[in-house]
Design a protein around this motif. Structure first.
Motif, PDB file in Angstrom:
ATOM      1  N   ASP A  93       0.839  -1.197   0.000  1.00  0.00           N
ATOM      2  CA  ASP A  93       0.000   0.000   0.000  1.00  0.00           C
ATOM      3  C   ASP A  93       0.878   1.252   0.000  1.00  0.00           C
ATOM      4  N   GLY A  94       0.526   2.230  -0.834  1.00  0.00           N
ATOM      5  CA  GLY A  94       1.313   3.449  -0.936  1.00  0.00           C
ATOM      6  C   GLY A  94       1.458   4.200   0.368  1.00  0.00           C
ATOM      7  N   GLU A  95       0.479   4.047   1.277  1.00  0.00           N
ATOM      8  CA  GLU A  95       0.534   4.760   2.556  1.00  0.00           C
ATOM      9  C   GLU A  95       1.708   4.321   3.423  1.00  0.00           C
ATOM     10  N   VAL A  96       2.140   3.074   3.248  1.00  0.00           N
ATOM     11  CA  VAL A  96       3.237   2.575   4.083  1.00  0.00           C
ATOM     12  C   VAL A  96       4.446   2.145   3.253  1.00  0.00           C
ATOM     13  N   GLU A  97       4.442   2.502   1.983  1.00  0.00           N
ATOM     14  CA  GLU A  97       5.548   2.084   1.107  1.00  0.00           C
ATOM     15  C   GLU A  97       6.891   2.580   1.625  1.00  0.00           C
ATOM     16  N   MET A  98       6.959   3.859   2.020  1.00  0.00           N
ATOM     17  CA  MET A  98       8.223   4.408   2.518  1.00  0.00           C
ATOM     18  C   MET A  98       8.634   3.744   3.824  1.00  0.00           C
ATOM     19  N   ALA A  99       7.669   3.493   4.700  1.00  0.00           N
ATOM     20  CA  ALA A  99       7.977   2.837   5.975  1.00  0.00           C
ATOM     21  C   ALA A  99       8.512   1.436   5.745  1.00  0.00           C
ATOM     22  N   VAL A 100       7.883   0.693   4.830  1.00  0.00           N
ATOM     23  CA  VAL A 100       8.328  -0.678   4.567  1.00  0.00           C
ATOM     24  C   VAL A 100       9.697  -0.674   3.905  1.00  0.00           C
ATOM     25  N   THR A 101       9.951   0.294   3.019  1.00  0.00           N
ATOM     26  CA  THR A 101      11.271   0.418   2.400  1.00  0.00           C
ATOM     27  C   THR A 101      12.348   0.604   3.461  1.00  0.00           C
ATOM     28  N   THR A 102      12.051   1.437   4.452  1.00  0.00           N
ATOM     29  CA  THR A 102      13.001   1.671   5.545  1.00  0.00           C
ATOM     30  C   THR A 102      13.253   0.390   6.333  1.00  0.00           C
ATOM     31  N   LEU A 103      12.206  -0.372   6.577  1.00  0.00           N
ATOM     32  CA  LEU A 103      12.359  -1.627   7.316  1.00  0.00           C
ATOM     33  C   LEU A 103      13.162  -2.647   6.512  1.00  0.00           C
ATOM     34  N   CYS A 104      12.946  -2.679   5.196  1.00  0.00           N
ATOM     35  CA  CYS A 104      13.703  -3.609   4.359  1.00  0.00           C
ATOM     36  C   CYS A 104      15.193  -3.286   4.357  1.00  0.00           C
TER      37      CYS A 104
END
Length: 318
Positions: A93-104
């Motif tokens: 989901d675009g709403e958490v894309e940046m957050a998930v990228t950071t976690l990856c």
């Protein structure tokens, strides 16, 4: 803990050091039925996105449980590339894309990861999941944020409050008591008072009213000492509800007046307080007093379930 007595709150026990160190109890990390860490993520999200979030959750909790000196060699060579492949395969989901990228990216250089940033992005995923009804996922990521910043009282309080909303009362209590200890240690009085408020709500749900009242009183006293009028209003509101349940209607009205003054005009909880008070008047057949209050409350009831409840009470009063 489901006992009827109040366990140690972490408020008074301390180590005999030159600088007072308030006792901070541990918290419950999973439900008895949760046999695999983060299993709710796989069940609630599913597919490639669920697998990616589950892997990200495991990475953060592993990182948080490892001593900083040992984090550099925490992940195998190529782990970061594997996370990126999972990310490309998942429709995040675009709403958490940046957050998930950071976690990856955590697996690429775990020694350089900043606890506050990890807590922030885990919190963003938790809020996203809760808004979509994925309560287990939300709780897992909120907890990961608290583990990434183990001395942060607000993070621990967030886990406790979320567990309370989800009805996981034993887990909620453990996190709220931990947050109280952390809040007192750090002089974070807003979190400290808010956690006592939530413990009052928790024990009221358990119908252990003497303990609930004690926690509301603790919240009210802390709020009064530190100028937290909203928390003071909520504590009085909670005591009002207990007085109603126990049939002490005169006391309930006095508490409602105090809560209204503490909330002040425009507070988001004021309409619910006025409706609760109007419900008391309707039960007492004081319809003329309840009707104008309910008419005043109605424009502020935008949630469908809340609006229906207000309209039903209005119909009774009319």
């Amino acid at each position: 803990m489901e006992s009827n007595h109040e366990a140690g709150s972490g408020e008074a026990a301390y180590l005999p050091e030159p600088k007072r160190r308030w006792c901070v109890p541990p918290a419950i990390l999973r439900e008895p039925t949760e046999t695999l860490e983060g299993t709710h993520v796989l069940e609630e999200i599913g597919g490639a996105a669920g697998l990616l979030l589950w892997q990200a959750l495991r990475d953060v909790t592993l990182w948080a449980g490892t001593e900083p000196a040992a984090r550099r060699e925490l992940f195998a060579v190529g782990a970061g590339a594997h996370r990126q492949a999972l990310f490309r395969a998942a429709a995040v989901d675009g709403e958490v894309e940046m957050a998930v990228t950071t976690l990856c990216a955590l697996a690429d250089d775990p020694a350089a990861a900043h606890p506050a940033l990890l807590a922030l992005v885990c919190g963003q995923v938790a809020q996203w999941a809760e808004a979509r009804g994925a309560g287990g996922t939300a709780l897992s990521f909120a907890q990961a944020a608290a583990l990434a910043q183990p001395e942060d009282a607000a993070c621990a309080c967030t886990v406790g409050a979320l567990a309370l909303r989800l009805g996981r009362l034993t887990r909620a209590e453990s996190w709220l008591r931990r947050a109280i200890g952390l809040g007192r240690r750090a002089r974070d009085w807003n979190t400290y008072a808010a956690c006592y408020l939530d413990l009052g709500v928790l024990y009221r749900r358990r119908e252990v009213y003497p303990a609930a009242r004690r926690f509301f009183v603790k919240a009210m006293r802390a709020a009064r000492r530190h100028g937290l009028s909203g928390v003071r209003g909520a504590a009085l509101h909670g005591m009002f509800r207990i007085a109603l349940t126990e049939g002490r209607t005169d006391e309930a009205e006095r508490l409602a007046r105090g809560a209204s003054r503490a909330y002040g005009k425009g507070h988001p909880h004021l309409p619910q307080l006025l409706q609760d008070l109007a419900a008391l008047w309707v039960d007492q057949e004081r319809y003329a007093r309840a009707l104008p209050v309910l008419l005043r409350v109605l424009p502020h009831r935008r949630d469908p379930a809340e609006r229906v409840a207000t309209l039903a009470l209005l119909a009774r009063a009319a």
